[in-house]
Motif scaffolding. Structure first.
Motif: not given
Length: 457
Positions: A152-159
């Motif tokens: 859903l949020y591939p840009e969040d490096i802290n996923y």
């Protein structure tokens, strides 16, 4: 129980109401296509406090889940984090479902859909709301939730930090699975270091030889019982499940009992103990320590007058009702409260969350340096004394701390420090009669101070 602490504190009623209230509650209802049918599921996520972020708390899959329960457990998470000095707010989630009625593939579809509902509505994020396993969920479900959030949020490096309690290969940390049970062990060890408290509970010595009754043999109960018997020499004389109990006054081999239960679905036929149909009656068995480690409300007004344990160690959330707590206190039975003793899971979840944010396992930079320093100390000792250092000293000094060593050290320190503060708070104020009230006073003081310092009121 919180109100009892508030009365002693004489906290401003407005501040007290603000602390007790949940900040927000989300209810979601969603359909899922399962083979030839469509089923509709209802779930909740409650956020009790955001005085620290993220808000932290497990997700449970159970048919008994409802909104009041989730709100109460979210509040307990806030107090729990405050007591053990973990900088999180409190949250809790639940899905009304019996996982045993669904296949692995069905559960994956349902879990991923629930995760999407939470994420899209702002109730799942490494910076604001971080779930963990609870009743009916485990590493597998956390991995599905993390993967859903990632897509859903591939840009969040802290996923990867959006949940804790993940498998080791998917961002988890060693020691998280048994963390709550080991926290119970460390909490009891610290209690037995305080002679006055031990004697006041009608006990003496240390954990060795203490007769323990455990209610529940899930993740928490199993690890607590196993560690206390194998590492501290305690005797687990009874283990209680919803469908019966096993009793052996000479001690039960916990691991053998656990594997028998897993293989057969029941304790029936276990050779190492006597099977008792009425498991709830075994709660009233005479013992030194009773560890309720399953669901809430197992010790109630009905059975509290018959409890014969000298110390109750609350490994589950809310195992003693308010009325039962009053009865047990009047009978002089010591209780180590869930808000403290059950906190091992969130302590190690904190370590996992930090590990995920730093993108580095603990000990990676300093372990070999510590080993080299230890070897230099050994060399200096041997050259100075002209004697060979014994092997056991050599092994200890020349060892750098691994990640699991650091996790255990941090958990032990957290549990020890928290109980010391609880005992000291109780001793300082004659109006505080029990450990639970002392623990809540500590939590409420920290929350009130945080809110006032931030200018919320």
């Amino acid at each position: 129980m919180v109100d009892r602490a508030l009365e002693i504190m004489e906290l401003d009623p407005g501040i007290a109401r603000a602390i007790k209230s949940c900040t927000s509650v989300l209810q979601v209802t969603f359909p899922v296509q399962l083979r030839e049918r469509v089923e509709v599921f209802t779930g909740w996520r409650a956020v009790h406090s955001i005085h620290r972020l993220p808000a932290k708390g497990g997700i449970r899959f159970s048919e008994s889940v409802d909104q009041p329960e989730i709100e109460a457990l979210a509040a307990l998470m806030t107090y729990k984090c405050s007591i053990v000095d973990v900088p999180f707010g409190g949250s809790k989630g639940g899905l009304c479902i019996n996982p045993e009625n669904y296949s692995r593939d069905d559960l994956q579809v349902i879990t991923r859909r629930f995760a999407r509902e939470l994420a899209e509505k702002g109730f799942l994020s490494p910076s604001t709301n971080v779930p963990a396993p609870d009743v009916g969920t485990g590493q597998r479900e956390m991995a599905w939730i993390a993967d859903t959030y990632k897509h859903l949020y591939p840009e969040d490096i802290n996923y990867i930090a959006c949940v804790t309690g993940k498998p080791i290969g998917h961002g988890g940390i060693r020691g998280r699975t048994e963390a709550t049970g080991r926290g119970v062990q460390y909490g009891l060890r610290e209690f037995f270091r305080h002679r006055e408290e031990v004697n006041a509970a009608g006990l003496d010595g240390d954990l060795e030889g203490k007769r323990i009754v455990v209610q529940g043999l899930g993740n928490v109960g199993y690890h607590a019982a196993k560690l206390l018997s194998e590492e501290d020499g305690a005797q687990v004389i009874a283990i209680i499940k919803h469908d019966g109990a096993i009793v052996n006054p000479e001690g039960i081999h916990v691991e053998e009992a656990y594997y028998h239960k897993c293989s057969n679905g029941s304790f029936k036929g276990f050779a190492g103990a006597e099977f008792v149909e009425d498991g709830q009656k075994v709660l009233e068995m005479e013992c030194d320590i009773l560890i309720p480690a399953a669901v809430e409300g197992v010790i109630s007004e009905a059975n509290a007058p018959n409890i014969q344990a000298k110390l109750i160690a609350e490994a589950a959330n809310g195992p003693v009702t308010f009325e039962a707590d009053r009865i047990l206190r009047s009978r002089g039975i010591a209780i180590l409260p869930d808000a403290y003793l059950n906190a091992g899971g969130v302590v190690v979840s904190y370590f996992e969350w930090i590990r995920n944010l730093t993108h580095m396992r603990f000990g990676r930079m300093e372990r070999r340096f510590d080993e080299m320093r230890g070897r230099n100390i050994l060399r200096a000792l041997e050259e100075t004394t002209e004697r060979q250092v014994p092997d056991w000293i050599r092994t200890q000094l020349a060892k750098g701390a691994s990640e699991i060593d650091l996790v255990h050290s941090g958990l032990d320190d957290s549990m020890r420090t928290a109980l010391q503060e609880i005992i000291e708070t109780r001793r300082r104020n004659s109006a505080i009669e029990d450990y639970r009230t002392a623990a809540y006073i500590i939590a409420l003081n920290k929350l009130a101070r945080s809110y006032l310092d931030l200018g919320v009121f």
